[in-house]
Design an enzyme around this catalytic site. Sequence first.
Site, short mmCIF file in Angstrom:
data_model
loop_
_atom_site.label_atom_id
_atom_site.label_comp_id
_atom_site.label_asym_id
_atom_site.label_seq_id
_atom_site.Cartn_x
_atom_site.Cartn_y
_atom_site.Cartn_z
N LYS A 3 -8.20 -3.50 10.32
CA LYS A 3 -7.46 -4.30 9.24
C LYS A 3 -7.26 -5.64 9.86
O LYS A 3 -7.44 -6.79 9.12
CB LYS A 3 -6.45 -3.53 8.43
CG LYS A 3 -6.90 -2.37 7.61
CD LYS A 3 -6.20 -1.51 7.12
CE LYS A 3 -6.91 -0.29 6.44
NZ LYS A 3 -5.82 0.66 5.69
N GLN A 49 0.10 2.33 6.28
CA GLN A 49 -1.09 3.25 6.47
C GLN A 49 -0.98 4.65 6.22
O GLN A 49 0.17 5.12 6.77
CB GLN A 49 -1.56 3.00 7.99
CG GLN A 49 -2.92 3.72 8.43
CD GLN A 49 -3.98 2.98 7.56
OE1 GLN A 49 -4.23 1.93 7.60
NE2 GLN A 49 -4.83 3.97 7.33
N ASP A 95 -3.01 -2.40 -1.61
CA ASP A 95 -3.97 -0.98 -1.63
C ASP A 95 -4.22 -0.45 -3.09
O ASP A 95 -4.94 0.41 -3.34
CB ASP A 95 -3.34 0.14 -0.67
CG ASP A 95 -3.62 0.04 0.59
OD1 ASP A 95 -4.96 -0.24 0.86
OD2 ASP A 95 -3.03 0.69 1.44
#
Length: 289
Positions: A56, A100, A123
């Site tokens: 990422k 994460q 997200d």
Amino acid sequence: MSFSSAKIIDGKAVAAAIRTECKARVEALKQQGIVPGLAVILVGSDPASAVYVRNKIRACEEVGIRSVRREFAEPVGTDELLATIRALSEDRSIHGILVQLPLPAGLDTAAIVKAIPMEKDVDGFHLYNVGGLVVGGTVFPPCTPYGVVKMLEHENISVEGKNVVVVGASNIVGKPMALMLMQRDATVCICHAKTRDLAQFTILADILVVAAGQPNLIVPQMIRTGAVVIDVGINRLPGGRLVGDVDFEGVRKKASYITPVPGGVGPMTVTMLLVNTIGSAERTNARLR
Ligand code: NAP
């Protein structure tokens, strides 16, 4: 209709095209004095999570997004993570925050995800964004299903009125995938591990999206000739080879389109994170003007 072999949708190529657009959007923002910023929080020492975070951050660099990495070795408490999220929430140079997942056991994942303000929830896991999927117009579509939608668009595969079967009903892939396709006027069926006789559903699919995490779950007898098959699954076989959930070699002879693993949905997921971060920075910029 007969197909000698499916067209393989090259996720890397679609992702590269979108990343070129991302670079131009970042450049336009920079000319107005805004540098899009993404904060990535990594907790613990899970090697897969470390790889995802590295990818990422590398992708951010590639398109000019500034990334900030906050790493926590265990043991770390929920309160410490909440304080970090609070600080990043107030930081005006940060337009997206992601934690994460999965987090190590003992941490309150729900409280941590909820602490990310919805306007920085790149997200798309905040309840506001999840609710937006149901009623339409979510601010941040979750990256993996968003990537699938963009792949279908890129290939000019219309979903309106199509029978879509989604295998997998997780909160991060299957459910949002089904909702996003329903919003686009597909007729959607969701299957999961307790579905009886999976094949009786998959055989009806014009478009089959598989996100179960089970190698070889989908074999040629389970699909309609000419179906579009999107394989989200990522499984590492004992010998180390990476495969999806679909018997690729068998199914490609019967499908009209198919995504490979690796090189299909995977590269799209990270790319949509960039798109969401840039979108957030553009909205901030518009508010400031
Ligand atoms: P997950 O949370 O484990 O959910 C799996 C879903 O599949 C569950 O709904 C489960 O049903 C269902 N399922 C499991 N076995 C099944 C079976 N035999 N028949 C029908 N349904 C079955 O996994 P996830 O996070 O959604 O991820 C799914 C897969 O996609 C994994 O391989 C993951 O690595 C991959 N993935 C890829 C990307 C990418 O960028 N390409 C991104 C995210 C995930 P129940 O609900 O009944 O348990």
